[in-house]
Design an enzyme around this catalytic site. Structure first.
Site, PDB file in Angstrom:
ATOM      1  N   ASP A  31       0.846  -1.184   0.000  1.00  0.00           N
ATOM      2  CA  ASP A  31       0.000   0.000   0.000  1.00  0.00           C
ATOM      3  C   ASP A  31       0.889   1.243   0.000  1.00  0.00           C
ATOM      4  O   ASP A  31       1.758   1.390   0.868  1.00  0.00           O
ATOM      5  CB  ASP A  31      -0.883  -0.011   1.247  1.00  0.00           C
ATOM      6  CG  ASP A  31      -1.884   1.143   1.274  1.00  0.00           C
ATOM      7  OD1 ASP A  31      -1.736   2.096   0.483  1.00  0.00           O
ATOM      8  OD2 ASP A  31      -2.811   1.090   2.109  1.00  0.00           O
ATOM      9  N   GLU A  83      29.180   7.951   8.671  1.00  0.00           N
ATOM     10  CA  GLU A  83      29.289   6.513   8.926  1.00  0.00           C
ATOM     11  C   GLU A  83      29.325   5.762   7.600  1.00  0.00           C
ATOM     12  O   GLU A  83      28.991   4.585   7.522  1.00  0.00           O
ATOM     13  CB  GLU A  83      28.158   6.015   9.822  1.00  0.00           C
ATOM     14  CG  GLU A  83      26.756   6.315   9.378  1.00  0.00           C
ATOM     15  CD  GLU A  83      25.721   5.806  10.373  1.00  0.00           C
ATOM     16  OE1 GLU A  83      25.580   4.572  10.485  1.00  0.00           O
ATOM     17  OE2 GLU A  83      25.068   6.628  11.031  1.00  0.00           O
ATOM     18  N   CYS A 120      24.776   8.284  13.770  1.00  0.00           N
ATOM     19  CA  CYS A 120      24.148   9.532  13.331  1.00  0.00           C
ATOM     20  C   CYS A 120      24.391  10.711  14.252  1.00  0.00           C
ATOM     21  O   CYS A 120      24.138  11.858  13.862  1.00  0.00           O
ATOM     22  CB  CYS A 120      22.640   9.318  13.167  1.00  0.00           C
ATOM     23  SG  CYS A 120      22.215   7.944  12.065  1.00  0.00           S
ATOM     24  N   THR A 163      13.771   3.686   3.823  1.00  0.00           N
ATOM     25  CA  THR A 163      14.179   4.897   4.543  1.00  0.00           C
ATOM     26  C   THR A 163      15.503   5.448   4.032  1.00  0.00           C
ATOM     27  O   THR A 163      16.069   6.370   4.640  1.00  0.00           O
ATOM     28  CB  THR A 163      14.298   4.621   6.049  1.00  0.00           C
ATOM     29  OG1 THR A 163      15.401   3.722   6.289  1.00  0.00           O
ATOM     30  CG2 THR A 163      13.021   4.005   6.599  1.00  0.00           C
ATOM     31  N   SER A 211      16.260  -1.060  17.514  1.00  0.00           N
ATOM     32  CA  SER A 211      16.812   0.268  17.295  1.00  0.00           C
ATOM     33  C   SER A 211      15.813   1.354  17.692  1.00  0.00           C
ATOM     34  O   SER A 211      16.191   2.374  18.286  1.00  0.00           O
ATOM     35  CB  SER A 211      17.211   0.448  15.829  1.00  0.00           C
ATOM     36  OG  SER A 211      17.946   1.622  15.638  1.00  0.00           O
ATOM     37  N   HIS A 244      16.721  13.824  15.509  1.00  0.00           N
ATOM     38  CA  HIS A 244      17.256  12.912  14.492  1.00  0.00           C
ATOM     39  C   HIS A 244      16.068  12.213  13.850  1.00  0.00           C
ATOM     40  O   HIS A 244      15.186  11.690  14.541  1.00  0.00           O
ATOM     41  CB  HIS A 244      18.198  11.895  15.129  1.00  0.00           C
ATOM     42  CG  HIS A 244      18.542  10.757  14.224  1.00  0.00           C
ATOM     43  ND1 HIS A 244      19.095  10.945  12.970  1.00  0.00           N
ATOM     44  CD2 HIS A 244      18.385   9.411  14.368  1.00  0.00           C
ATOM     45  CE1 HIS A 244      19.265   9.767  12.389  1.00  0.00           C
ATOM     46  NE2 HIS A 244      18.848   8.828  13.217  1.00  0.00           N
ATOM     47  N   LYS A 253       6.769   9.200  17.370  1.00  0.00           N
ATOM     48  CA  LYS A 253       6.867   8.452  18.629  1.00  0.00           C
ATOM     49  C   LYS A 253       7.681   9.230  19.662  1.00  0.00           C
ATOM     50  O   LYS A 253       7.287   9.366  20.822  1.00  0.00           O
ATOM     51  CB  LYS A 253       7.503   7.084  18.385  1.00  0.00           C
ATOM     52  CG  LYS A 253       6.718   6.157  17.468  1.00  0.00           C
ATOM     53  CD  LYS A 253       7.476   4.858  17.249  1.00  0.00           C
ATOM     54  CE  LYS A 253       6.772   3.949  16.249  1.00  0.00           C
ATOM     55  NZ  LYS A 253       5.478   3.475  16.767  1.00  0.00           N
ATOM     56  N   ASN A 328      16.579   9.338   5.067  1.00  0.00           N
ATOM     57  CA  ASN A 328      17.527   9.435   6.176  1.00  0.00           C
ATOM     58  C   ASN A 328      18.906   9.814   5.656  1.00  0.00           C
ATOM     59  O   ASN A 328      19.408   9.202   4.712  1.00  0.00           O
ATOM     60  CB  ASN A 328      17.590   8.075   6.891  1.00  0.00           C
ATOM     61  CG  ASN A 328      18.395   8.133   8.174  1.00  0.00           C
ATOM     62  OD1 ASN A 328      18.875   9.178   8.594  1.00  0.00           O
ATOM     63  ND2 ASN A 328      18.548   6.983   8.814  1.00  0.00           N
ATOM     64  N   SER A 364      23.064   5.273  16.746  1.00  0.00           N
ATOM     65  CA  SER A 364      22.978   3.876  17.182  1.00  0.00           C
ATOM     66  C   SER A 364      24.286   3.439  17.800  1.00  0.00           C
ATOM     67  O   SER A 364      25.359   3.941  17.484  1.00  0.00           O
ATOM     68  CB  SER A 364      22.626   2.982  15.993  1.00  0.00           C
ATOM     69  OG  SER A 364      21.315   3.220  15.557  1.00  0.00           O
TER      70      SER A 364
END
Length: 445
Positions: A31, A83, A120, A163, A211, A244, A253, A328, A364
């Site tokens: 979708d 990174e 990051c 992402t 993560s 971030h 969230k 990202n 991370s």
């Protein structure tokens, strides 16, 4: 005391784009709203075959220096956060300096150069290093150039594939800055975690669910640590809160949990008591499981309140505008969020000078840093000088088959002959390999 902070910002996106709802989703049989609404992404940016972390970083840095009228002697420090580095010894900053020396009179032979690595969060750490260098009086009147540059690519078929993104953010750290003044108010949340890692490989190994949990846990710790030096935070304290942004859905969230934390024992919680009750306190429960259930129920109710929605629309949503269109950028992600917020303010005519930002960085492995910034009088002119909208509009729109070809071309472990999709002009490009297997670069007029 002399203010130190970000004096200028420049952004360079990869020159290719992948339309997630209309190109990626149909091939995956999914979708389109999974991407546009769930992840909060419309398109991802990718580097063309002659682009990489060096060219994107050098092109952003060159435009910044041209716009500010700088010469190499004005820069005493070059730090690159990434990174996506391809050499375990020679830092990317030396490659970028070498590129810039092709187009500027003079050289960076007396500039300190380095490379920062902590996933990051390294871009923010590089800014911290530059701030400390200037505050210590070691800069001799010179500025620091911080470049956050990454190719955030995942193996094809990986859950993180949607992402992806690629680009660079160059920032000038100076005394008496035009954009934001940095403060000494900082908080950290850090732990030894294995949620995301790249053990000598281009594409990461990721535990996506873990993560997300670690991101939220470290952000909570960092906010608590920040408040230990700044005092309790209130939602009204900050004009914007750039996070971030691995994808905008993640920030939804983090924003909700941050809001819940900041309204505790405030007038906002008092005002919401009649609607959703007061926040559960762990001391009122016999066991942790019962408390967790209660706090989750409260959080779900809080998400539906007009108070929270208005705050999110004002403080968080404006930070996500660029991320929705590029994906990202790893080390550059939070700095895109800051630029996106400031750009939104400029477009709306908001008077922002003197207002504060609360910046939430994360890497991370894992570490979060939260710090405060104060917007300076010259912010609007600097932000309006950005060319990101023109760059986004000019990107080449990839078919899925073209995406697969250029994706594999950027895998360090494979040799792929892929023709460029765009024509370079007025920019640094990757031009081939040298005698010691080093990457070579040149400026194309």
């Amino acid at each position: 005391m002399t203010a130190v902070g970000i004096d200028a910002i420049e952004i360079r996106t990869g020159k290719l784009q992948l339309d997630l709802p209309n190109t990626f989703a149909p091939v995956k049989g999914e979708d389109p709203e999974k991407y546009s609404k769930g992840l909060g992404l419309e398109t991802s940016s990718f580097p063309d075959v002659y682009e990489d972390i060096v060219t994107m970083g050098a092109n952003a840095a060159k435009r910044l220096m041209d716009r500010k009228g700088l010469v190499p002697q004005d820069v005493g420090r070059i730090d690159v956060a990434t990174e996506s580095a391809f050499d375990n010894s020679k830092p990317v900053s030396t490659y970028i300096a070498g590129c810039l020396e092709q187009t500027f009179d003079g050289d960076f032979h007396h500039a300190n150069k380095g490379e920062r690595k902590f996933a990051c969060v390294a871009g923010t750490q590089s800014i911290d290093d530059a701030y400390n260098w200037i505050k210590a009086g070691r800069n001799r009147g010179r500025s620091a150039l911080v470049v956050a540059t990454d190719t955030a690519l995942y193996a094809r078929g990986d859950p993180g594939e949607a992402t992806q993104g690629a680009g660079a953010v160059a920032m000038l750290i100076s005394e008496d800055p035009d954009v934001v003044e940095l403060s000494t108010e900082q908080g950290y949340g850090s732990a030894d975690e294995t949620d995301f890692l790249k053990p000598n490989q281009q594409f990461p190994s990721v535990d996506g669910k873990r993560s997300m949990q670690v991101y939220l846990a470290r952000m909570r710790e960092a906010l608590e640590d920040f408040e230990s030096v700044s005092g309790d935070s209130h939602p009204d304290d900050f004009a914007y809160i750039p996070f971030h942004t691995p994808f905008p859905g993640m920030v939804r969230k983090a924003g909700l949990l941050g809001y819940r934390h900041m309204i505790r024992d405030t007038d906002v919680e008092d005002a919401l008591e009649g609607e959703i009750g007061r926040q559960p306190r762990e001391v009122d429960f016999d066991d942790r499981e019962a408390f967790d259930e209660a706090i989750q129920a409260y959080t779900d109710d809080l998400k539906g309140t007009e108070s929270y929605r208005e705050w999110f629309e004002g403080a968080i949503e404006p930070t996500l505008g660029i991320a929705r269109r590029v994906g990202n950028w790893y080390t550059g992600s939070v700095h895109l969020a800051r630029a996106s917020a400031l750009r939104s303010a400029a477009e709306s005519g908001r008077a922002l000078s003197g207002e504060r930002l609360l910046v939430g960085s994360y890497g991370s492995g894992a570490q979060a840093e939260i710090h405060a910034e104060t917007v300076r009088d010259g912010w609007k002119e600097e932000i309006e000088a950005l060319s990101i909208d023109e760059q986004l509009a000019a990107r080449y729109d990839l078919s899925f088959e073209e995406y697969e070809r250029v994706h594999d071309a950027h895998n360090h472990e494979k040799a792929r002959e892929v023709e460029a999709f765009t024509q370079p002009s007025g920019e640094f490009v990757f031009s081939g390999w040298g005698r010691m297997n080093e990457r070579k670069y040149e400026y194309v007029e």
